[in-house]
Scaffold this active site. Structure first.
Site, mmCIF file in Angstrom:
data_model
loop_
_atom_site.group_PDB
_atom_site.id
_atom_site.type_symbol
_atom_site.label_atom_id
_atom_site.label_comp_id
_atom_site.label_asym_id
_atom_site.label_seq_id
_atom_site.Cartn_x
_atom_site.Cartn_y
_atom_site.Cartn_z
ATOM 1 N N LYS A 139 -25.688 -86.104 -5.827
ATOM 2 C CA LYS A 139 -26.620 -86.890 -6.655
ATOM 3 C C LYS A 139 -27.814 -87.320 -5.831
ATOM 4 O O LYS A 139 -28.942 -87.349 -6.301
ATOM 5 C CB LYS A 139 -25.922 -88.155 -7.161
ATOM 6 C CG LYS A 139 -24.945 -87.928 -8.257
ATOM 7 C CD LYS A 139 -24.052 -89.158 -8.414
ATOM 8 C CE LYS A 139 -22.598 -88.779 -8.461
ATOM 9 N NZ LYS A 139 -21.704 -89.621 -7.678
ATOM 10 N N LYS A 158 -25.396 -79.354 0.434
ATOM 11 C CA LYS A 158 -24.277 -79.847 -0.369
ATOM 12 C C LYS A 158 -24.810 -80.399 -1.697
ATOM 13 O O LYS A 158 -25.806 -81.123 -1.707
ATOM 14 C CB LYS A 158 -23.570 -80.977 0.403
ATOM 15 C CG LYS A 158 -22.473 -81.645 -0.377
ATOM 16 C CD LYS A 158 -22.141 -83.039 0.146
ATOM 17 C CE LYS A 158 -21.303 -83.736 -0.889
ATOM 18 N NZ LYS A 158 -21.466 -85.035 -1.247
ATOM 19 N N LYS A 176 -25.778 -92.572 4.653
ATOM 20 C CA LYS A 176 -26.346 -93.336 3.534
ATOM 21 C C LYS A 176 -27.576 -94.124 3.974
ATOM 22 O O LYS A 176 -28.538 -94.231 3.215
ATOM 23 C CB LYS A 176 -25.287 -94.238 2.919
ATOM 24 C CG LYS A 176 -24.309 -93.425 2.095
ATOM 25 C CD LYS A 176 -23.246 -94.242 1.446
ATOM 26 C CE LYS A 176 -22.364 -93.345 0.588
ATOM 27 N NZ LYS A 176 -21.168 -93.997 0.113
#
Ligand code: ADP
Ligand code: TRP
Length: 321
Positions: free
Chosen positions: A192, A189, A110
């Site tokens: 979003k 993958k 992240k």
């Protein structure tokens, strides 16, 4: 057998979420005790726009209801409607070693995607462990990317039970290997945060445009097409039964197949697959009073279980002086 999982309202839900988690959850409600929730506390780690978070939470609730989650057959709620989970998180935080969290890939991933490093983002797996343990879940259906977090929840449960005495059920991750990682239109993958998703409730023109932009290889038309690692094949297969998959495989292996034709078919297949859900979603979303009352009664059911576990936790850690 209690099955539990949650999803973040951090953007429009896509077919990776649908096949990797949502559909499996909806199927479980038929013969298991299902706990399903929208994790808006978790979304605060990456969404800093209140209006957006509110809307996305409402949208995710409507998506689930439209796709067939039945609030009569399951416990369906919004995480923040049972705020006791944050108190549980604190008890768990104090027996969670730093090393356990430092090993989590998701935190590093992240940061790499530009999400600001914060204490919330780092300790996210502890809140997720509280989500799982506070409801006594046995099984947690997730995609592969969340497996490590469920393992962290297991480690935390084992440690808590060792330090304070038997308190929690040790949960198991539930991953279906075929659905572990659904590819996005670029072959990475589907996520979003990669901008490579196929939305469940995308409008017709955008859906067509997205499907037509699926990345394919440059095998000439008059040669057999590869199956392995072929994004178009993988995505189409999601919508087919075993016989349909075999047939598709034959068509790929037979020279003459045009990727453009398959993309058009895939577009129609997806559009038709979600058609009944789309209609239902429009009706549901128009009735916020109904949606809010469903969520309120879901939270009441969830809270009953949470409060029992929490009082056991309070007693076992000695906070109930
Ligand atoms: P995203 O990567 O789009 O932000 P989330 O991390 O919010 O998705 O995932 C929500 C749920 O959907 C999780 O259980 C996750 O494992 C599952 N999921 C998300 N993307 C995929 C995918 N591409 N393939 C399989 N499962 C997925
Ligand atoms: N971290 C999960 C995700 O991003 C969402 C989540 C929060 C969750 N709490 C959970 C999943 C508890 C399963 C169980 O997808």
């Amino acid at each position: 057998m209690r099955v539990l999982s949650g999803i973040q309202p951090s953007g429009s839900l896509h077919i990776g979420n649908y096949f990797g988690m949502m559909k499996r959850m909806i199927d479980y409600q038929e013969n298991h005790e299902l706990f399903c929730f929208i994790v808006n506390f978790h979304a605060l780690t990456s969404t800093f726009d209140a209006e957006r978070l509110r809307k996305q939470t409402y949208d995710a609730v409507c998506d689930f209801l439209a796709l067939g989650l039945d609030p009569e057959k399951s416990v369906f709620w919004v995480q923040s409607d049972v705020p006791e989970v944050t108190e549980a998180t604190w008890y768990l935080s104090n027996i969670t070693g730093m090393g356990l969290l430092e090993r989590c890939h998701s935190y590093k991933d992240k940061l790499a995607k530009g999400i600001p490093a914060s204490h919330g983002l780092f300790s996210y797996p502890v809140l997720m462990a509280a989500d799982i343990l506070l409801y006594g879940a046995n099984r947690v259906p997730v995609g592969k990317d969340q497996k490590q977090h469920v393992e962290v929840a297991r480690d935390i449960a084992i440690r808590f039970n060792n330090v304070y005495g038997e308190t929690f059920i040790i949960p198991e991750p539930d991953i279906e290997s075929e659905l572990a990682t659904i590819p996005g239109i670029d072959g990475q993958k589907m996520s979003k945060s990669y901008g490579n998703t196929i939305g469940i409730f995308t409008d017709e023109a955008s859906l067509k445009q997205i499907i037509m932009s699926i990345k394919t290889d440059s095998t000439p038309v008059n040669e057999p097409k590869p199956i392995e690692g072929n994004v178009l094949f993988s995505l189409y297969s999601l919508f087919l039964d075993q016989a349909g998959k075999e047939e598709l495989k034959d068509r790929f292996l037979t020279p003459g197949l045009k990727y453009g034709d398959v993309k058009k078919e895939l577009f129609s297949t997806i559009w038709e697959y979600f058609a009944p859900y789309r209609e239902k979603r429009e009706q549901i979303a128009k009735d916020p009073d109904l949606v809010h009352s469903i969520m309120k009664s879901g939270a009441e059911k969830a809270r009953k279980v949470a409060v029992e576990y929490l009082s056991k936790m309070r007693h076992n850690v000695g906070i109930d002086y």
